[in-house]
Design a protein around this motif. Structure first.
Motif, short mmCIF file in Angstrom:
data_model
loop_
_atom_site.label_atom_id
_atom_site.label_comp_id
_atom_site.label_asym_id
_atom_site.label_seq_id
_atom_site.Cartn_x
_atom_site.Cartn_y
_atom_site.Cartn_z
N GLY A 7 0.85 -1.18 0.00
CA GLY A 7 0.00 0.00 0.00
C GLY A 7 0.88 1.24 0.00
O GLY A 7 2.10 1.13 0.19
N ILE A 8 0.29 2.39 -0.20
CA ILE A 8 1.07 3.63 -0.20
C ILE A 8 0.55 4.54 0.91
O ILE A 8 -0.67 4.79 1.01
N VAL A 9 1.48 5.03 1.72
CA VAL A 9 1.09 5.90 2.82
C VAL A 9 0.57 7.22 2.26
O VAL A 9 1.23 7.86 1.43
N ILE A 10 -0.64 7.60 2.69
CA ILE A 10 -1.17 8.88 2.23
C ILE A 10 -1.14 9.94 3.34
O ILE A 10 -1.15 11.13 3.08
N LYS A 11 -1.11 9.45 4.59
CA LYS A 11 -0.89 10.39 5.69
C LYS A 11 -0.49 9.62 6.95
O LYS A 11 -0.78 8.44 7.08
N ASN A 12 0.18 10.31 7.85
CA ASN A 12 0.56 9.71 9.12
C ASN A 12 0.69 10.85 10.11
O ASN A 12 1.70 11.53 10.15
N GLU A 13 -0.37 11.07 10.87
CA GLU A 13 -0.43 12.27 11.71
C GLU A 13 -0.76 11.93 13.14
O GLU A 13 -1.60 11.07 13.40
N ARG A 14 -0.11 12.66 14.03
CA ARG A 14 -0.44 12.53 15.45
C ARG A 14 -1.78 13.23 15.68
O ARG A 14 -1.95 14.37 15.24
N ILE A 15 -2.71 12.56 16.36
CA ILE A 15 -3.98 13.26 16.64
C ILE A 15 -4.03 13.77 18.08
O ILE A 15 -4.63 14.78 18.36
N LYS A 16 -3.41 13.03 19.00
CA LYS A 16 -3.23 13.55 20.36
C LYS A 16 -2.29 12.63 21.12
O LYS A 16 -2.18 11.45 20.79
N SER A 17 -1.66 13.15 22.12
CA SER A 17 -0.69 12.44 22.98
C SER A 17 -0.01 11.28 22.24
O SER A 17 0.81 11.49 21.37
N LEU A 18 -0.36 10.05 22.55
CA LEU A 18 0.34 8.91 21.96
C LEU A 18 -0.38 8.33 20.74
O LEU A 18 -0.04 7.25 20.28
N TYR A 19 -1.38 9.04 20.23
CA TYR A 19 -2.23 8.46 19.19
C TYR A 19 -1.99 9.09 17.81
O TYR A 19 -1.88 10.31 17.70
N PHE A 20 -1.99 8.23 16.80
CA PHE A 20 -1.68 8.65 15.43
C PHE A 20 -2.69 8.02 14.47
O PHE A 20 -3.21 6.93 14.73
N LYS A 96 6.07 3.16 0.57
CA LYS A 96 5.34 1.91 0.37
C LYS A 96 5.33 1.12 1.67
O LYS A 96 6.33 1.11 2.39
N VAL A 97 4.20 0.49 1.97
CA VAL A 97 4.13 -0.37 3.16
C VAL A 97 3.55 -1.71 2.75
O VAL A 97 2.76 -1.80 1.81
N ASP A 98 3.95 -2.74 3.50
CA ASP A 98 3.54 -4.10 3.18
C ASP A 98 2.50 -4.55 4.20
O ASP A 98 2.74 -4.46 5.40
N LEU A 99 1.36 -5.00 3.74
CA LEU A 99 0.33 -5.43 4.67
C LEU A 99 -0.31 -6.75 4.23
O LEU A 99 -0.28 -7.09 3.05
N ILE A 100 -0.84 -7.47 5.21
CA ILE A 100 -1.59 -8.69 4.91
C ILE A 100 -2.99 -8.50 5.47
O ILE A 100 -3.17 -8.07 6.61
N GLY A 101 -3.97 -8.83 4.68
CA GLY A 101 -5.35 -8.71 5.16
C GLY A 101 -6.33 -8.94 4.05
O GLY A 101 -5.93 -9.14 2.91
N PRO A 102 -7.62 -8.92 4.30
CA PRO A 102 -8.21 -8.86 5.62
C PRO A 102 -8.04 -10.19 6.34
O PRO A 102 -8.15 -11.24 5.72
N LEU A 103 -7.82 -10.11 7.67
CA LEU A 103 -7.58 -11.32 8.45
C LEU A 103 -8.67 -11.49 9.52
O LEU A 103 -9.23 -10.51 10.02
N GLY A 104 -8.89 -12.77 9.87
CA GLY A 104 -9.78 -13.09 10.99
C GLY A 104 -11.25 -13.01 10.63
O GLY A 104 -11.63 -12.68 9.51
N LYS A 105 -12.01 -13.36 11.64
CA LYS A 105 -13.46 -13.39 11.50
C LYS A 105 -14.01 -12.17 12.23
O LYS A 105 -13.69 -11.96 13.40
#
Ligand SMILES: Cc1cc2nc3c(=O)[nH]c(=O)nc-3n(C[C@H](O)[C@H](O)[C@H](O)COP(=O)(O)OP(=O)(O)OC[C@H]3O[C@@H](n4cnc5c(N)ncnc54)[C@H](O)[C@@H]3O)c2cc1C
Ligand code: FES
Length: 271
Positions: A7-20, A96-105
């Protein structure tokens, strides 16, 4: 069918304290993923850390989405807790990022009778996996209970507001809303739900929270599903590193990544 895909990263932003919030353009997964399913994300180019990390997809927009510019996009809301999530904070736009999915039920969504009480109970990052349900159930009134250690850990409130949910908040330090756990909060309001004939509860959070919820709703008429948070090695059923004990006599040990992460809450044996 899970895919291993770039996949291609389109954004990566901190929204608050430790959360992105991490946005990834990846149409094949955005098209297929269902509420409660997850992806395994490769967080590093090298072997540190070696293992992929599991994440719920918080928002996803398939090719059929009416807003063209959103199509093919998916979003992860993550908390920086250790080495892997620290690496994720360094992801850059267009990388670019590498991902596997969708996983699980994922969550089962039976044809819900009307009237029915639909209750979502999420603790910490657990609330993220419940948000896609709210998006799918947008014509129903949902009661959403959101919990966290402090006010900084209360997530997705604005999203649930847009989904016209009735929101109740609990923090363990009392810094926002009810002072106590989200299960204590639900317990204090449970009477109202018991009066209704059918009550569906969808939950996700730390094991201690789900165990407390299981004790609370035991022998009530609620239909309750829970998405379990387990440490994962592979994420697709090969390593048996994520098993949970269930009361199914044929297969007492089940894999959170394969048979779950969503289970009927009453099926889990708490050890
Ligand atoms: C199905 C699933 C969906 C998830 N969805 C999300 C999500 O949407 N957003 C999000 O922020 N996190 C989510 N998580 C948790 C996320 O996978 C972990 O926080 C992440 O793997 C931590 O990686 P790390 O290398 O930063 O931390 P590590 O260095 O591996 O660990 C740091 C600390 O976090 C604890 N920890 C790590 N993984 C887990 C876990 N799975 N359960 C409980 N404690 C853990 C460790 O015990 C340790 O104390 C999900 C987990 C699962 C199983
Ligand atoms: S993480 Fe490998 S079997 Fe579940």
């Amino acid at each position: 069918m899970p895919l291993q895909i770039e996949g291609i990263v389109i954004k990566n932003e901190r929204i608050k304290s430790l959360y992105f919030v991490l946005g990834i353009y990846c149409p094949p997964i955005a098209n297929q993923i269902k509420p409660g399913q997850f992806i395994m994300l490769k967080v590093s180019e090298n072997s540190s850390p070696l293992l992929r990390r599991p994440f719920s997809v918080y928002k996803s927009y398939p090719d059929s989405h009416p807003e063209k510019q959103k199509r093919g996009r998916l979003f992860i809301l993550y908390k920086r807790v250790g080495k892997g999530t620290q690496k994720m904070t360094t992801f850059k736009r267009n990388q670019k990022v590498d991902l596997i999915g969708p996983l699980g039920k994922g969550f089962s969504l039976p044809a819900l009778p009307s009237p029915a009480n639909i209750v979502l109970i999420g603790g910490g990052v657990g609330i993220i996996s419940l948000y896609p349900l709210a998006a799918d159930l947008k014509d129903k009134t949902l009661s959403v209970f959101i919990g966290g250690k402090t006010r900084k850990d209360i997530l997705c409130v604005e999203d649930f507001k847009k989904a016209k949910s009735i929101i109740s908040i609990a923090t363990e330090d009392g810094s926002l809303g009810f002072h106590g756990t989200v299960v204590d909060l639900f317990s204090s309001q449970m009477k109202a739900f018991k009066e209704n004939k059918k009550c569906y509860i969808y939950s996700c959070g730390p094991i201690a929270m789900l165990e407390a919820l299981a004790r609370l709703v035991k022998s009530k008429r609620f239909i309750c599903e829970a998405s379990l948070e387990a440490r994962m090695g592979c994420g697709f059923g090969a390593c048996w590193g994520c098993v949970v004990k269930t009361n199914d006599p044929k297969t007492p040990y089940q894999r959170v990544c394969k048979e779950g992460p969503v289970f009927p809450l009453e099926d889990i044996v708490w050890e």
